[in-house]
Motif scaffolding. Structure first.
Motif, PDB file in Angstrom:
ATOM      1  N   ARG A  37      40.100  35.801  49.372  1.00 47.57           N
ATOM      2  CA  ARG A  37      41.241  35.757  48.943  1.00 47.57           C
ATOM      3  C   ARG A  37      41.805  37.019  48.489  1.00 47.57           C
ATOM      4  N   VAL A  38      43.162  37.382  49.051  1.00 50.93           N
ATOM      5  CA  VAL A  38      43.643  38.732  48.569  1.00 50.93           C
ATOM      6  C   VAL A  38      45.081  38.468  48.368  1.00 50.93           C
ATOM      7  N   ASP A  85      44.746  34.786  39.584  1.00 48.24           N
ATOM      8  CA  ASP A  85      43.556  34.018  39.141  1.00 48.24           C
ATOM      9  C   ASP A  85      42.694  33.805  40.582  1.00 48.24           C
ATOM     10  N   GLY A  86      41.432  33.996  40.470  1.00 43.88           N
ATOM     11  CA  GLY A  86      40.447  33.887  41.617  1.00 43.88           C
ATOM     12  C   GLY A  86      40.664  34.639  42.832  1.00 43.88           C
ATOM     13  N   VAL A  87      41.352  35.625  42.914  1.00 42.25           N
ATOM     14  CA  VAL A  87      41.459  36.424  44.074  1.00 42.25           C
ATOM     15  C   VAL A  87      40.272  37.413  44.114  1.00 42.25           C
ATOM     16  N   ARG A 118      36.057  43.609  38.470  1.00 39.94           N
ATOM     17  CA  ARG A 118      35.376  44.216  39.810  1.00 39.94           C
ATOM     18  C   ARG A 118      36.202  43.275  41.148  1.00 39.94           C
ATOM     19  N   VAL A 119      37.553  43.035  40.600  1.00 37.58           N
ATOM     20  CA  VAL A 119      38.411  42.954  41.822  1.00 37.58           C
ATOM     21  C   VAL A 119      38.869  43.929  42.407  1.00 37.58           C
ATOM     22  N   PRO A 120      38.904  44.484  43.739  1.00 35.00           N
ATOM     23  CA  PRO A 120      39.506  45.707  43.938  1.00 35.00           C
ATOM     24  C   PRO A 120      40.743  45.682  44.087  1.00 35.00           C
ATOM     25  N   TYR A 121      41.514  46.822  43.743  1.00 43.16           N
ATOM     26  CA  TYR A 121      42.873  46.938  43.610  1.00 43.16           C
ATOM     27  C   TYR A 121      43.309  48.109  44.665  1.00 43.16           C
TER      28      TYR A 121
END
Length: 242
Positions: A37-38, A85-87, A118-121
């Motif tokens: 999910r992005v 949230d949750g991506v 740790r969600v990449p940006y």
């Protein structure tokens, strides 16, 4: 965590490395069982928002299964923070930097927490400029004196520093050598508006492993200009991909 701040808009032919690395980081986060999910954030002053998505989404789909969460920023329509949230990854596009700032400033805490988790940006151009803790969002004059061309002003006269997303400890400017905005970044530091700025060339990105990290990796084919204030003077280090 992986924070990618690119010095121009998306060009999957001239600069595929940034999509490669971001996709790898997203897959490490999401695993291989289901599409990642992005969230993809875009703004267009003319309202052609849907037409902008393929430039960001298609290179990702070529690299992995993706469930796209489109975040379309219209005039006066900031993003709802809950959309992030949750991506498994977050892409913020290029365009008018103050408009992206206005659309995402209410989501800054949510985005910062996601990236800390740790969600990449991946920020392109405007998405790179609003990412830092203290963001240079535009302008072409410092104390009334021109420091770059008015065409790079983003609709602002004096240089403006605003609270950004909190993802880098230094301000970021983009299109550095190509648009002449290196002098704007230097002007911001020389005026004491920020203590440090990094100006990023096109087809180039800085990659941070942590939002508060002092060092970064250079990815791509151009230069990154690391400008630091020291007393009444400034120092500039020119860094390239190793």
């Amino acid at each position: 965590m992986s924070i990618f701040l690119a010095g121009a808009g998306p060009d999957h032919l001239a600069f595929p490395e940034v999509f490669d690395r971001f996709a790898q980081a997203v897959r490490r986060r999401s695993g291989d069982e289901a599409p990642a999910r992005v969230a993809v954030v875009v703004h267009d002053r003319n309202g052609n928002l849907e037409s902008l998505l393929p430039a960001y989404v298609d290179p990702l789909l070529a690299r992995m299964p993706v469930e796209v969460v489109p975040v379309l920023l219209g005039t006066g329509s900031p993003a709802n923070p809950s959309v992030f949230d949750g991506v498994d990854g977050l892409v913020v596009g290029g365009g008018l930097t103050p408009a992206y700032w206005e659309g995402l400033t209410a989501s800054a805490a949510t985005i910062s927490r996601a990236v800390a988790g740790r969600v990449p940006y991946l920020g392109f151009s405007a998405g790179a400029m609003i990412a830092p803790r203290r963001a240079l969002v535009g302008g072409y004059r410092s104390r009334g004196i021109e420091v770059c061309g008015e065409e790079c002003s983003e609709g602002l006269a004096e240089l403006e520093i605003r609270d950004g997303l909190g993802l880098a400890p230094f301000a970021v400017d983009v299109h550095a050598a190509q648009a002449g905005t290196l002098s704007r970044a230097l002007g911001a530091v020389a005026a004491g508006l920020v203590e440090r700025a990094v100006a990023v060339d096109e087809n180039t990105a800085v990659v941070l492993s942590a939002a508060d990290g002092d060092s970064f990796e250079v990815l791509g084919h151009g230069n990154c200009w690391d400008i630091r204030r020291s007393g009444s003077a400034c120092s500039v280090s020119v860094l390239q991909a190793g």
